[in-house]
Write a protein that holds these residues in place. Structure first.
Motif, PDB file in Angstrom:
ATOM      1  N   SER A 272       0.834  -1.215   0.000  1.00  0.00           N
ATOM      2  CA  SER A 272       0.000   0.000   0.000  1.00  0.00           C
ATOM      3  C   SER A 272       0.861   1.254   0.000  1.00  0.00           C
ATOM      4  O   SER A 272       0.568   2.227  -0.705  1.00  0.00           O
ATOM      5  CB  SER A 272      -0.919   0.003   1.224  1.00  0.00           C
ATOM      6  OG  SER A 272      -1.788  -1.096   1.214  1.00  0.00           O
ATOM      7  N   PHE A 273       1.922   1.228   0.788  1.00  0.00           N
ATOM      8  CA  PHE A 273       2.842   2.372   0.833  1.00  0.00           C
ATOM      9  C   PHE A 273       3.441   2.636  -0.545  1.00  0.00           C
ATOM     10  O   PHE A 273       3.470   3.783  -1.022  1.00  0.00           O
ATOM     11  CB  PHE A 273       3.961   2.090   1.850  1.00  0.00           C
ATOM     12  CG  PHE A 273       5.085   3.082   1.810  1.00  0.00           C
ATOM     13  CD1 PHE A 273       4.958   4.330   2.407  1.00  0.00           C
ATOM     14  CD2 PHE A 273       6.278   2.778   1.151  1.00  0.00           C
ATOM     15  CE1 PHE A 273       5.995   5.252   2.359  1.00  0.00           C
ATOM     16  CE2 PHE A 273       7.318   3.691   1.106  1.00  0.00           C
ATOM     17  CZ  PHE A 273       7.176   4.933   1.708  1.00  0.00           C
ATOM     18  N   THR A 274       3.911   1.571  -1.209  1.00  0.00           N
ATOM     19  CA  THR A 274       4.548   1.717  -2.523  1.00  0.00           C
ATOM     20  C   THR A 274       3.562   2.255  -3.552  1.00  0.00           C
ATOM     21  O   THR A 274       3.858   3.206  -4.292  1.00  0.00           O
ATOM     22  CB  THR A 274       5.103   0.361  -2.989  1.00  0.00           C
ATOM     23  OG1 THR A 274       5.961  -0.170  -1.982  1.00  0.00           O
ATOM     24  CG2 THR A 274       5.883   0.515  -4.290  1.00  0.00           C
ATOM     25  N   LEU A 275       2.369   1.650  -3.599  1.00  0.00           N
ATOM     26  CA  LEU A 275       1.348   2.085  -4.555  1.00  0.00           C
ATOM     27  C   LEU A 275       0.934   3.532  -4.304  1.00  0.00           C
ATOM     28  O   LEU A 275       0.822   4.341  -5.237  1.00  0.00           O
ATOM     29  CB  LEU A 275       0.120   1.170  -4.448  1.00  0.00           C
ATOM     30  CG  LEU A 275      -1.116   1.600  -5.246  1.00  0.00           C
ATOM     31  CD1 LEU A 275      -0.859   1.454  -6.735  1.00  0.00           C
ATOM     32  CD2 LEU A 275      -2.343   0.779  -4.833  1.00  0.00           C
ATOM     33  N   THR A 276       0.717   3.869  -3.041  1.00  0.00           N
ATOM     34  CA  THR A 276       0.216   5.200  -2.696  1.00  0.00           C
ATOM     35  C   THR A 276       1.264   6.270  -2.954  1.00  0.00           C
ATOM     36  O   THR A 276       0.945   7.370  -3.420  1.00  0.00           O
ATOM     37  CB  THR A 276      -0.231   5.241  -1.222  1.00  0.00           C
ATOM     38  OG1 THR A 276      -1.135   4.166  -0.983  1.00  0.00           O
ATOM     39  CG2 THR A 276      -0.921   6.557  -0.908  1.00  0.00           C
ATOM     40  N   LEU A 277       2.525   5.960  -2.674  1.00  0.00           N
ATOM     41  CA  LEU A 277       3.588   6.931  -2.927  1.00  0.00           C
ATOM     42  C   LEU A 277       3.660   7.256  -4.418  1.00  0.00           C
ATOM     43  O   LEU A 277       3.790   8.429  -4.805  1.00  0.00           O
ATOM     44  CB  LEU A 277       4.931   6.388  -2.432  1.00  0.00           C
ATOM     45  CG  LEU A 277       6.127   7.330  -2.558  1.00  0.00           C
ATOM     46  CD1 LEU A 277       5.911   8.608  -1.752  1.00  0.00           C
ATOM     47  CD2 LEU A 277       7.409   6.629  -2.110  1.00  0.00           C
ATOM     48  N   GLY A 278       3.546   6.232  -5.255  1.00  0.00           N
ATOM     49  CA  GLY A 278       3.550   6.460  -6.697  1.00  0.00           C
ATOM     50  C   GLY A 278       2.368   7.309  -7.143  1.00  0.00           C
ATOM     51  O   GLY A 278       2.516   8.255  -7.928  1.00  0.00           O
ATOM     52  N   GLY A 279       1.173   6.990  -6.631  1.00  0.00           N
ATOM     53  CA  GLY A 279      -0.017   7.757  -6.984  1.00  0.00           C
ATOM     54  C   GLY A 279       0.052   9.192  -6.490  1.00  0.00           C
ATOM     55  O   GLY A 279      -0.386  10.122  -7.181  1.00  0.00           O
ATOM     56  N   TYR A 280       0.642   9.373  -5.308  1.00  0.00           N
ATOM     57  CA  TYR A 280       0.781  10.718  -4.735  1.00  0.00           C
ATOM     58  C   TYR A 280       1.689  11.585  -5.602  1.00  0.00           C
ATOM     59  O   TYR A 280       1.339  12.715  -5.962  1.00  0.00           O
ATOM     60  CB  TYR A 280       1.338  10.591  -3.320  1.00  0.00           C
ATOM     61  CG  TYR A 280       1.834  11.871  -2.699  1.00  0.00           C
ATOM     62  CD1 TYR A 280       0.947  12.863  -2.296  1.00  0.00           C
ATOM     63  CD2 TYR A 280       3.199  12.083  -2.497  1.00  0.00           C
ATOM     64  CE1 TYR A 280       1.402  14.044  -1.712  1.00  0.00           C
ATOM     65  CE2 TYR A 280       3.665  13.246  -1.914  1.00  0.00           C
ATOM     66  CZ  TYR A 280       2.764  14.228  -1.524  1.00  0.00           C
ATOM     67  OH  TYR A 280       3.220  15.389  -0.954  1.00  0.00           O
ATOM     68  N   LEU A 281       2.850  11.049  -5.972  1.00  0.00           N
ATOM     69  CA  LEU A 281       3.786  11.821  -6.784  1.00  0.00           C
ATOM     70  C   LEU A 281       3.216  12.091  -8.183  1.00  0.00           C
ATOM     71  O   LEU A 281       3.414  13.170  -8.748  1.00  0.00           O
ATOM     72  CB  LEU A 281       5.123  11.076  -6.888  1.00  0.00           C
ATOM     73  CG  LEU A 281       5.908  10.920  -5.567  1.00  0.00           C
ATOM     74  CD1 LEU A 281       7.141  10.054  -5.766  1.00  0.00           C
ATOM     75  CD2 LEU A 281       6.295  12.284  -5.000  1.00  0.00           C
ATOM     76  N   GLN A 282       2.492  11.115  -8.718  1.00  0.00           N
ATOM     77  CA  GLN A 282       1.927  11.262 -10.055  1.00  0.00           C
ATOM     78  C   GLN A 282       0.830  12.327 -10.097  1.00  0.00           C
ATOM     79  O   GLN A 282       0.687  13.047 -11.093  1.00  0.00           O
ATOM     80  CB  GLN A 282       1.377   9.915 -10.521  1.00  0.00           C
ATOM     81  CG  GLN A 282       0.811   9.927 -11.939  1.00  0.00           C
ATOM     82  CD  GLN A 282       0.273   8.567 -12.343  1.00  0.00           C
ATOM     83  OE1 GLN A 282       0.370   7.601 -11.600  1.00  0.00           O
ATOM     84  NE2 GLN A 282      -0.292   8.480 -13.537  1.00  0.00           N
ATOM     85  N   ASN A 283       0.044  12.428  -9.038  1.00  0.00           N
ATOM     86  CA  ASN A 283      -1.122  13.319  -9.021  1.00  0.00           C
ATOM     87  C   ASN A 283      -0.920  14.571  -8.184  1.00  0.00           C
ATOM     88  O   ASN A 283      -1.889  15.264  -7.870  1.00  0.00           O
ATOM     89  CB  ASN A 283      -2.347  12.553  -8.488  1.00  0.00           C
ATOM     90  CG  ASN A 283      -2.778  11.443  -9.417  1.00  0.00           C
ATOM     91  OD1 ASN A 283      -3.458  11.670 -10.410  1.00  0.00           O
ATOM     92  ND2 ASN A 283      -2.391  10.214  -9.103  1.00  0.00           N
ATOM     93  N   LEU A 284       0.315  14.866  -7.821  1.00  0.00           N
ATOM     94  CA  LEU A 284       0.582  15.944  -6.867  1.00  0.00           C
ATOM     95  C   LEU A 284       0.037  17.290  -7.350  1.00  0.00           C
ATOM     96  O   LEU A 284      -0.626  18.011  -6.596  1.00  0.00           O
ATOM     97  CB  LEU A 284       2.087  16.048  -6.610  1.00  0.00           C
ATOM     98  CG  LEU A 284       2.522  17.023  -5.507  1.00  0.00           C
ATOM     99  CD1 LEU A 284       1.975  16.578  -4.159  1.00  0.00           C
ATOM    100  CD2 LEU A 284       4.044  17.107  -5.447  1.00  0.00           C
ATOM    101  N   ILE A 285       0.285  17.637  -8.598  1.00  0.00           N
ATOM    102  CA  ILE A 285      -0.135  18.949  -9.096  1.00  0.00           C
ATOM    103  C   ILE A 285      -1.650  19.037  -9.202  1.00  0.00           C
ATOM    104  O   ILE A 285      -2.268  20.032  -8.789  1.00  0.00           O
ATOM    105  CB  ILE A 285       0.531  19.249 -10.453  1.00  0.00           C
ATOM    106  CG1 ILE A 285       2.046  19.380 -10.268  1.00  0.00           C
ATOM    107  CG2 ILE A 285      -0.034  20.530 -11.063  1.00  0.00           C
ATOM    108  CD1 ILE A 285       2.813  19.589 -11.560  1.00  0.00           C
TER     109      ILE A 285
END
Length: 508
Positions: A272-285
């Protein structure tokens, strides 16, 4: 003057809320509605702008500048530095929302259907968003400004003095005093919000462990007892009480985190941490600038705007405290440390506790969502109870909340004392005790006038003027850094000319 004006304004709010809680609540709600509907864009743009500006400064030509003289060394080790800024920055809130926020987002996501795998993924992503780089970007700007102008330029450690490049000697007049008063009021209400959350959570823990009822009376008793404890800590000074408690906090938090990670669904949490970190960085803006003018969805106002306002209200307090313990670090080292280390810890925290709660809700048949909807303060303890050694872990969580409460409050009294004592790095115990009593009184008033909702409302309203002050502060920092760089280039040219002249003379 700043001290007495600030005390008088805060005291008026205390009296109003104590004598007429319904009137106080109605006025606050009306102000909240106006602020979120008319100025929600301001919070989003400002907070995202602060983060971008902080990153720019770290990797610009100004990154090598030392917050102090060029020969100054950091006063505290990296471990103690991280522990103090983290404990002051968001300790209570992490424990309060670690389980509850992801579950709330899972039930009612900002987009799409609730209680789906997509909603679960989005729930953790928005928890990362609300507790990650953006709040620490806000803190970094204020802390950097205070440390730079105080330790590099020799000015007083006051918010108003960070405007010296823009205002000149007027920082000593009414304009400067107004800035300092606004900073104090924002800080008092921001800290009171966290103290209120901590009180609710402590009450929830005592209710779960010992059956003590959750009531306003018990919550007031908790505030009074913990007030005495943090007064004792605050009067022992920075290097004793606050430093020791901050290091203790970090150890307890790490212990609780490891307990939950190892005794819970470890692989699920790490995935969950790995998936969420990727989604967070991808959708940050896109998350940073998201509003809902076409659907009028109140979700953004209830969550993102509340958090951005809360961080801005906290910023004078946390920024001044971080500045106080950051002398001797370069701008680049300072910003990278302030942005990345606490953010990463927050990501781990929500992955462990939010992931644990979501796993219990989705795959173990535990009805965590119903617990959150019924009593948000007991959600953490019910979730931990489902683990082996659950009672011990729940007791550890309650101890952590109490120590976080104390460090946040005693750090706040220290900072409020500095703000209202002309930037004195060691404010008198009398001043610290005065602010300790007042901030606890505000927390009690907010609990009496509407509980959790009133706490959130107070933060959003008091933060708006300070967001504008912070934006102007960025202009002031940049102007001063450019001037320093220009002077440094002039000195370098003089040095080179002198060297060339000496070389020429030696050849002759």
């Amino acid at each position: 003057m700043v001290f007495w004006i600030s005390v008088a304004i805060v005291l008026l709010f205390v009296i109003w809320g104590a004598l007429m809680p319904e009137s106080f609540s109605d006025a606050a709600n009306a102000a909240l509605e106006f602020t979120t509907s008319s100025f929600g864009w301001l919070y989003l743009m400002a907070t995202f702008g602060f983060l971008i500006f902080a990153i720019y400064l770290a990797f610009s030509k100004y990154g090598k500048i030392v917050l102090g003289t060029d020969d100054d060394e950091p006063e505290y080790s990296n471990v103690s530095w991280f522990a103090m800024l983290f404990s002051a920055g968001m300790g209570i809130g992490l424990v309060f929302w670690g389980v509850s926020e992801p579950i709330f987002h899972y039930l009612t996501p900002p987009i799409g259907e609730g209680q789906t795998p997509e909603a679960a993924s989005m729930a953790l992503r928005y928890a990362f968003f609300h507790w990650g780089l953006h709040p620490w970007g806000v803190y970094a700007i204020i802390a950097l400004a205070l440390a730079y102008f105080q330790y590099r330029k020799g000015l007083k450690g006051l918010i108003s003095h960070t405007f010296y490049p823009l205002l000149g000697e007027r920082v000593h007049g009414p304009v400067g005093k107004t800035i300092d008063v606004l900073a104090i009021i924002a800080t008092v209400f921001g800290v009171a919000t966290s103290l209120g959350l901590g009180t609710l959570q402590i009450n929830g823990g005592l209710n779960h462990l010992f059956g003590i009822s959750s009531s306003i009376f018990i919550q007031i008793m908790i505030i009074l007892v913990v007030t005495v404890l943090y007064m004792l800590s605050a009067t022992t000074g920075l290097d004793k009480g606050i430093k020791i408690l901050s290091n203790t906090n970090l150890l307890i938090a790490l212990g609780l985190l490891l307990f939950a990670l190892l005794l819970g669904p470890t692989s699920f949490i790490i995935d969950s941490f790995t998936l969420t970190l990727g989604g967070y960085l991808q959708n940050l803006i896109s998350m940073s600038l998201r509003l809902t003018p076409f659907t009028q969805n109140p979700w953004i106002g209830s969550w993102t705007l509340f958090y951005w306002a809360w961080w801005i209200a906290w910023a004078p307090f946390v920024g001044m405290f971080i500045a106080r313990v950051s002398k001797g670090r370069t701008i680049k080292e300072f910003i990278i440390g302030v942005l990345l280390v606490p953010s990463l810890f927050s990501f781990l925290w929500f992955s462990v506790f939010g992931g644990l709660a979501l796993h219990q809700e989705m795959f173990e048949g535990r009805n965590i969502a119903a617990v959150v909807e019924q009593d948000v303060t007991s959600a953490l303890f019910i979730t931990l109870e489902n683990l082996p050694l659950g009672v011990i872990v729940a007791a550890l969580a309650t101890l952590l909340i109490i120590t976080f409460f104390i460090t946040s409050a005693d750090s706040a009294t220290f900072v409020l004392g500095m703000l209202s004592s002309e930037g004195d790095l060691n404010p008198t115990n009398k001043v610290k005790l005065t602010w300790g009593v007042l901030q606890s009184s505000i927390a009690i008033v907010l609990l009496l006038s509407g509980g959790l909702q009133a706490l959130q409302t107070a933060s959003i309203i008091t933060a708006m003027p300070f967001a504008i002050i912070m934006a102007l502060m960025c202009v002031s920092i940049l102007k001063s850094l450019r001037e320093e760089a220009r002077l440094e280039r002039r000195k370098e040219r003089k040095r080179r000319r002198k060297i060339d002249q000496l070389l020429l003379e030696s050849e002759e």
